[in-house]
Design a protein around this motif. Structure first.
Motif: not given
Lengths: 448, 348
Positions: A294-323
């Motif tokens: 299972k994934p681990y939800a570590t501090k840097d994937e559950a408190v930081h490095y999560i992407d806040l969306l206008p809906s108030g939801q955070h994207r978690q485990y967003s990892s790929i650096q797109e073009a």
């Protein structure tokens, strides 16, 4: 506006360095004949015959300089060679106010002065979570274990001696912090490409594919679908990595960087390389790999490095650096010396593979011209592009737009904000714009 | 019989080594980890609480430990924004009911705190256990981690003041986290298998779809934002951050006073490299006192310089509180002198 230049299309001959600050300013104030006079004045300060000669041409040519008329230094004067003393301006730097503690901060690479695709190891950007250490490699260990015993035949410990005996790979990859360009989500905030895009570097890394180690420990790929990587620093940084990437062979534990060992600031003696994925997953000072179901939800994937969306939801485990791409010369905080020909140069990269095409606009994105890509184009590596430009002295807005081999095209700010708002911090890959005004000064602007 | 079983054994080993991949192919490389070694390093705690140590801690005990070991950076109530972003605040009773922090979408939140974001209580336990306190990571006992977490949960009004958090009830507390429903993995930025194949995310589908257009791509250029004046100078002299030759020059952004500032920055750099700035601020306390506070205390003491030099070298405790300053024997004497003189002269 800068003091150096206020006139369009100003001419500046080569021997600029013998102009004093005041003379340079005088040039900037518009007294264009001043250069010719100062040439003579500078000559007059020397002996009379030299004045005559100066009028005949450039004293740097007419008078052989000291390095042409004397003996140079012997070999190994500098047993570890350093850049020229004239290169002291290009340093990695912090952005004031970004972090309040140096141990949990960032220093940015000076992209505005770099060439090609390889970042000199000493200028590689830094991001530490609890300070850095220079670890004694003879005391460093890498442990591989399972979140429970059924995922691995046996947990093992490796020393550097042992890791360096294993079959190795050497690959060139970019590393970009997920928060690169994060200061610019809402509006223009920083002046130069060092601070907009400098959490980006590219090196040749050497090491052992992680799958070699996991298979050496008898991993059960059916059950173990995730990997936890953990560092040996105080923060013991942890991140979850998908097993699919490990099985593909592209994830490796690296000890080498650009032909030598990793630099301490970059994880000496061992770090993880996770191509195409944001830098935080490239765990430095790597001490432990745990395979899990299972994934681990570590501090840097559950408190930081999560992407806040206008809906108030955070994207978690967003990892790929797109073009993404950026023009590095000319770029914000620079001033063009003159109108006329320029080689506009920049970098493009994609976490999804190779760069296929880069287009450059000089009019803020209305019309585009395809840039030359310097090959060989490598997978998940920085790619250098160049394009010819003749500046006529009128205002311009320079942009670059990358497309990768999946056909994905780098978005505009308008497109990106439409789906992700302005508060995300992470994964800002919008098209960067540099505005050029008549004086030649280049500054950071955002075109929607 | 003996011989036969040996053959069987050899055969069994051979089979194992020619399995799907080469287990034990690299002879002489690596050795089995001992149970004690695995226990020493395998401290991670997962959202399903795998790895959680047994133990417990009360809000009251947490208050004591927090005041002693955490408050110098985070403030007594986890509210401080001085050193790190705030831990506590920003959530409501209603958020605890819904599991979604409303302030994240309404724009009412001035700043996101840890508890406005985190959806998994295991994350906070794991991080405190592995990385805190800042200058002495991994020094907390399991009961202290429970206690600190209990105190933080109480600050957030998730648990009452007489609550004791333990490995037995932490799963119940998880059900009260204000932003427990606040994460989505419906995106294309996970590089592994997608959710429909047991992984995470949508399988790599991007959320923007720009197109390659080459001519007359839009009627006009719409500028969204330009560089504010303060930002132009906030990063120092840009002329000095570029080569002094080549097709461009760095734009001159500062006046002649820039040189003086740069010299001061040199000493600040030394202070940073020497590790001083991890605990001392220019003006205010981080872990140890701010430099202006030091100047204020020692301003009338003629032997201040020599006393401080000795103190930096040998370390000290008690003058500014209970947290000791470590000895700094690794620094050169001349560097210590430079730093102390700089601090006493107002660190300007």
């Amino acid at each position: 506006m800068g003091d150096i230049v206020k006139q369009p299309g100003r001419l500046r001959p080569a021997p600029e360095n013998f102009l004093s600050e005041e003379q340079v300013k005088a040039v900037g104030s518009g007294r264009r004949d001043f250069l010719r006079k100062s040439f003579l004045v500078a000559g007059a300060a020397l002996a009379a015959p030299k004045l005559v000669r100066a009028a005949e041409g450039d004293p740097n040519i007419l008078e052989n300089p000291a390095w042409t008329t004397s003996l140079g230094l012997p070999v190994a004067t500098n047993p570890y060679g350093m850049p020229s003393k004239f290169e002291s301006q290009l340093l990695r730097r912090e952005s004031p106010g970004l972090a309040r503690v140096g141990g949990a901060s960032v220093s940015f690479a000076p992209l505005q002065g770099l060439f090609g695709i390889i970042t000199p190891s000493g200028l590689h950007f830094e991001r530490h979570h609890q300070g850095w250490h220079d670890i004694d490699p003879s005391k460093h260990r890498l442990m591989v274990n399972g979140s429970d015993d059924s995922l691995l035949k046996k947990a093992k410990v490796y020393t550097l001696d042992e890791l360096m005996r294993l079959p190795s790979v050497s690959r060139i990859h970019f590393i970009e912090c997920g928060a690169n360009t994060g200061l610019e989500w809402g509006n223009v905030a920083v002046p130069t490409v060092q601070y907009t895009h400098g959490m980006l570097s590219c090196s040749e890394f050497t090491g052992v594919p992680l799958k070699v180690l996991l298979e050496d420990c008898g991993v059960d790929y059916k059950k173990a679908r995730y990997v936890l990587a953990e560092g040996a620093d105080g923060s013991s940084m942890t991140r979850t990595i998908p097993m699919e990437m490990v099985e593909s062979g592209e994830v490796f534990v690296a000890y080498g960087q650009n032909g030598e060992m990793l630099r301490p600031e970059n994880g000496y003696p061992l770090r993880l390389v996770v191509p195409g994925v944001q830098g935080v997953s490239w765990v430095k000072w790597l001490r432990r790999i745990e395979v899990g179901d299972k994934p681990y939800a570590t501090k840097d994937e559950a408190v930081h490095y999560i992407d806040l969306l206008p809906s108030g939801q955070h994207r978690q485990y967003s990892s790929i650096q797109e073009a993404k791409s950026v023009i590095t010369t000319p770029s914000g905080g620079q001033t063009l010396l003159d109108k006329g020909f320029f080689n506009v140069s920049g970098l493009a990269w994609s976490g999804r593979g190779r760069i296929k095409q880069v287009d450059v606009s000089f009019d803020g994105g209305i019309n585009w011209k395809t840039a030359r890509i310097e090959g060989p184009v490598q997978n998940k590596a920085l790619t250098r592009f160049n394009v010819d430009w003749v500046w006529d002295g009128s205002p311009a807005i320079l942009q670059s737009r990358a497309m990768d081999e999946t056909g994905f095209v780098q978005p505009t700010y308008g497109q990106l904000r439409k789906v992700r708002g302005t508060k995300s911090i992470y994964h800002n890959n919008a098209i960067q714009s540099w505005k050029v005004i008549e004086s030649g000064e280049v500054s950071n602007v955002q075109v929607l | 019989m003996f011989r036969f079983s040996k053959t069987i054994l050899v055969f069994a080993l051979f089979s194992a080594s020619t399995a799907a991949f080469a287990f034990d192919k690299y002879q002489g490389v690596g050795r089995p980890a001992t149970p004690a070694e695995v226990k020493a390093w395998d401290i991670d705690v997962r959202p399903d609480f795998k790895g959680l140590p047994k133990g417990s801690g009360s809000v009251e005990r947490g208050n004591e430990v927090f005041e002693e070991k955490c408050a110098s950076c985070h403030g007594s109530f986890g509210e401080s924004n001085e050193v790190f972003t705030p831990l506590a605040g920003g959530t409501t009773k209603d958020d605890i009911k819904t599991g979604n922090v409303k302030g994240l979408s309404s724009g009412e939140l001035p700043q996101r705190t840890t508890f406005t974001k985190v959806a998994t209580i295991s994350t906070v336990f794991d991080y405190i256990q592995r990385a805190m306190p800042w200058t002495a990571p991994k020094s907390l006992k399991a009961d202290e981690v429970y206690a600190i977490l209990a105190y933080l949960l109480n600050l957030q009004e998730i648990v009452p003041a007489d609550f004791t958090l333990s490995d037995k009830n932490i799963a119940d507390v998880q059900k009260l986290l204000p932003n427990r429903n606040g994460m989505t993995t419906d995106h294309g930025m996970w590089p592994g298998a997608p959710a429909k194949k047991g992984g995470i995310g949508n399988g790599g589908k991007p959320d923007t779809a720009n197109k390659v257009c080459m001519k007359n791509c839009k009627p006009e250029v719409q500028i969204g934002s330009t560089l504010p004046d303060y930002a132009r100078t906030a990063h120092g002299e840009l002329r000095d951050q570029n080569r002094s030759f080549g097709p461009v020059r760095g734009t001159q952004t500062l006046g002649p006073e820039a040189a003086k500032k740069a010299a001061d920055a040199g000493t600040l750099d030394l202070a940073t490299k020497s590790g001083c700035m991890a605990c001392h601020g220019m003006k205010s306390k981080i872990v140890g006192p701010g430099y202006s506070e030091v100047v204020a205390r020692y301003k009338d003491q003629t032997d201040a310089e020599s006393r401080l030099i000795a103190k930096v070298k040998a370390g000290g405790q008690g003058v500014w509180g209970s947290i000791p300053m470590p000895p700094n024997g690794h620094l050169k004497d001349e560097d210590i002198t430079t730093l102390v003189k700089w601090i006493l002269s107002g660190s300007k």
